[in-house]
Design an enzyme around this catalytic site. Structure first.
Site, PDB file in Angstrom:
ATOM      1  CE1 TYR A 139       4.117   4.085   1.448  1.00  0.00           C
ATOM      2  CE2 TYR A 139       3.191   4.428  -1.085  1.00  0.00           C
ATOM      3  CZ  TYR A 139       4.709   4.466   0.202  1.00  0.00           C
ATOM      4  OH  TYR A 139       5.400   4.624  -0.321  1.00  0.00           O
ATOM      5  CE  LYS A 168       6.462   1.231   2.667  1.00  0.00           C
ATOM      6  NZ  LYS A 168       6.390   1.360   0.837  1.00  0.00           N
TER       7      LYS A 168
END
Length: 314
Positions: A139, A168
């Site tokens: 992330y 992400k």
């Protein structure tokens, strides 16, 4: 590639966690919302991410959400559980529990707040991978974490080492998306992680989109993905994106006055009769005046009837 990454593509809402007005976790309302998202045709769910307010959850509450997601999904879609923490030890503990509770993959936030140096950040991910037998999603969200980010070449190196399998990419820019597409191609799954440039990211090589806004636009976003990625028709995709963009502007231009993105999504769900619940303080709900203004925007832009918003477009 040690894992089958084929299921990890498309639209993965960073699913809301529902709380009641007193801030208590509302599992029934949460389950209803997650089930609605799945029935709207999303490709997977991210549980206890930023829009799921992981930062406001106690450890046991995160575990309750992992268990609830497994029950709600019942094998219909892959589940990506947010098990990241600042501390490596706590990240490992939550990751092991998430794996036992049925996670399809884990999303691990950059170690936040204390600003560890980059070698320590990379070591953090290597240690998790050494202990966890699940696909790991980085992330990469430096704006929220205050942590140094990993650039595309560093991410690619960790893919080569079988440490990372997905990312992400939460930036305004899509540069990391097309750089990673060049460097690693389909050897990892690249998800765009903001709501600011999803159209451009899908046209630039992203395999999917993860965002909080997907809690309110699941069908339109799925159609955007189909058109841009599966059909390669970015001209038609731009027309769909322009239908979505007014909802993005509600937050980016603060068109309702001071308001959080989650409060806007929750109020939209309430207006549609779906139940948006509450965030935990200090995130406030919209005021009555803001909710009335939001209803007016939805009426003017066609979003008062979300099932019909793409009529005449795609």
């Amino acid at each position: 590639m040690p894992y089958n990454l084929e299921p990890f593509r498309g639209i993965f809402p960073a699913a809301l966690t529902m709380f009641d007005a007193e801030g208590r976790l509302d599992e029934e309302a949460t389950a209803r919302h997650w089930d609605w998202l799945i029935r709207q045709g999303v490709d997977g769910l991210v549980i206890a991410g930023t829009s799921g307010e992981f930062i406001a959850l106690e450890r046991e509450e995160r575990i309750r959400l992992f268990r609830l997601a497994r029950q709600v999904a019942a094998g219909r879609v892959p589940l990506v559980f947010g098990s990241g923490h600042y501390a490596t030890r706590l990240t490992l503990e939550l990751s092991e529990i998430a794996a036992a509770e049925g996670a399809s993959a884990l999303i691990i936030i950059l170690p936040y707040y204390q600003r560890p140096p980059k070698p320590a950040v990379i070591a953090h991910y290597r240690e998790v991978r050494a202990r966890i037998e699940l696909p790991l999603m980085l992330y990469n969200n430096p704006g929220n974490t205050a942590c140094v980010d990993l650039n595309p070449r560093e991410v690619a190196q960790l893919v080569e080492e079988d440490v990372l399998h997905m990312v992400k990419s939460t930036y305004e820019s899509v540069i990391p998306v097309h750089d990673l597409s060049l460097l690693v191609g389909d050897r990892m799954r690249i998800f765009y992680g903001s709501f600011l440039a999803a159209f451009e990211a899908l046209c630039a090589g992203a395999h999917g989109w993860i965002s909080g806004i997907l809690n309110v636009i699941p069908k339109a976003a799925r159609r955007l993905y189909e058109v841009c990625v599966e059909q390669g028709d970015c001209r038609k995709g731009l027309a769909i994106w322009k239908r979505i963009l007014p909802l993005v502007h509600l937050y980016t231009y603060q068109m309702l006055g001071p308001a959080t993105d989650l409060a806007i999504y929750r109020a939209m769900l309430d207006i549609w009769g779906l139940g948006g619940g509450y965030s935990r303080r200090p995130f406030p709900p919209l005021t009555a005046e803001q909710t009335a203004a939001l209803r007016g925007v939805l009426e003017r832009t066609g979003w008062i009837e979300p099932e019909r918003v793409l009529e005449g477009v795609a």
